[in-house]
Design a protein around this motif. Structure first.
Motif, mmCIF file in Angstrom:
data_model
loop_
_atom_site.group_PDB
_atom_site.id
_atom_site.type_symbol
_atom_site.label_atom_id
_atom_site.label_comp_id
_atom_site.label_asym_id
_atom_site.label_seq_id
_atom_site.Cartn_x
_atom_site.Cartn_y
_atom_site.Cartn_z
ATOM 1 N N ASN A 35 0.877 -1.165 0.000
ATOM 2 C CA ASN A 35 0.000 0.000 0.000
ATOM 3 C C ASN A 35 0.923 1.227 0.000
ATOM 4 O OD1 ASN A 35 -1.865 2.009 0.478
ATOM 5 N ND2 ASN A 35 -2.183 1.458 2.619
ATOM 6 N N CYS A 38 0.692 4.486 2.273
ATOM 7 C CA CYS A 38 1.027 4.452 3.701
ATOM 8 C C CYS A 38 2.386 3.800 3.959
ATOM 9 C CB CYS A 38 -0.076 3.718 4.460
ATOM 10 S SG CYS A 38 0.092 3.719 6.250
ATOM 11 N N ASP A 40 2.777 0.435 3.715
ATOM 12 C CA ASP A 40 2.526 -0.898 4.289
ATOM 13 C C ASP A 40 2.958 -1.983 3.318
ATOM 14 O OD1 ASP A 40 1.150 0.443 6.370
ATOM 15 O OD2 ASP A 40 -0.671 0.462 5.144
ATOM 16 N N CYS A 63 1.831 0.286 9.190
ATOM 17 C CA CYS A 63 1.093 0.901 10.292
ATOM 18 C C CYS A 63 0.318 -0.145 11.097
ATOM 19 C CB CYS A 63 0.134 1.960 9.747
ATOM 20 S SG CYS A 63 -1.237 1.263 8.814
ATOM 21 N N SER A 66 -2.745 -1.859 9.261
ATOM 22 C CA SER A 66 -2.434 -2.870 8.242
ATOM 23 C C SER A 66 -1.956 -4.166 8.887
ATOM 24 C CB SER A 66 -1.380 -2.350 7.254
ATOM 25 O OG SER A 66 -0.121 -2.177 7.889
ATOM 26 N N ARG A 130 -7.491 5.120 5.623
ATOM 27 C CA ARG A 130 -6.978 3.936 6.332
ATOM 28 C C ARG A 130 -7.663 2.649 5.894
ATOM 29 N NH1 ARG A 130 -4.025 5.528 10.610
ATOM 30 N NH2 ARG A 130 -2.742 3.778 10.002
ATOM 31 N N CYS A 133 -5.338 0.441 4.265
ATOM 32 C CA CYS A 133 -4.457 -0.215 5.235
ATOM 33 C C CYS A 133 -5.137 -1.474 5.779
ATOM 34 C CB CYS A 133 -4.142 0.726 6.391
ATOM 35 S SG CYS A 133 -3.350 2.265 5.915
#
Ligand code: ZN
Length: 155
Positions: A35, A38, A40, A63, A66, A130, A133
């Motif tokens: 991702n 972010c 991830d 994060c 995730s 998010r 995530c």
């Protein structure tokens, strides 16, 4: 304890104590998901016998949303058949796409009806950025289930 606090506790628990973390000895299918928005990254490995995912492992970083979502996902799908996993995944996606304030409709007859810890992720819906995530582990799982061990996907 307020529901939001309970959700936060569950998410933090999976982040600090991730389930099914690491690598498998026998890998029948795997995929890597990223991702980029972010940062991830998640690698999912599966051991499949017949129609059943008998073992699953997750590696990666990113994060708390995730990583905890991927941890919850492994708990939910380990030992399940492909059909059951599809059902659980569709319940997760339905939950994440509910309108603000809407309640998850539970039908106990369906295998994915009770999402358990995963229900803690519905608080994430308040933060649309998010949702990617939270979905990364699930999207990567779906990619792995297509078969082979060299799949990558970006969300
Ligand atoms: Zn993230």
């Amino acid at each position: 304890m307020a529901l939001q606090d309970l959700y936060r506790e569950v998410i933090l628990d999976h982040y600090k104590n991730p389930r099914n973390r690491g690598r498998l000895e026998k890998v029948d299918a795997s995929a890597e998901g990223v991702n980029p928005m972010c940062g991830d990254e998640i690698t999912i490995e599966l051991t499949i016998e017949g129609d059943t995912v008998v073992d699953v492992a997750v590696d990666g970083h990113g994060c708390s949303i995730s990583q905890s979502s991927a941890s919850m996902m492994t708990d939910a799908i380990k030992g399940k058949t492909r059909a059951e996993i599809e059902e659980i995944t569709s319940r997760f996606r339905a939950m994440m796409s509910l309108d603000e304030g809407a309640e998850l409709e539970l039908d106990p007859e369906r295998p994915g009806a009770v999402l358990g810890d995963i229900e803690a992720l519905q608080g994430v819906r308040q933060y649309p950025v998010r949702i990617k995530c939270a979905s990364l582990g699930w999207t990567t799982l779906a990619e792995a289930l297509k078969g082979g061990t060299d799949r990558t996907i970006s969300v």
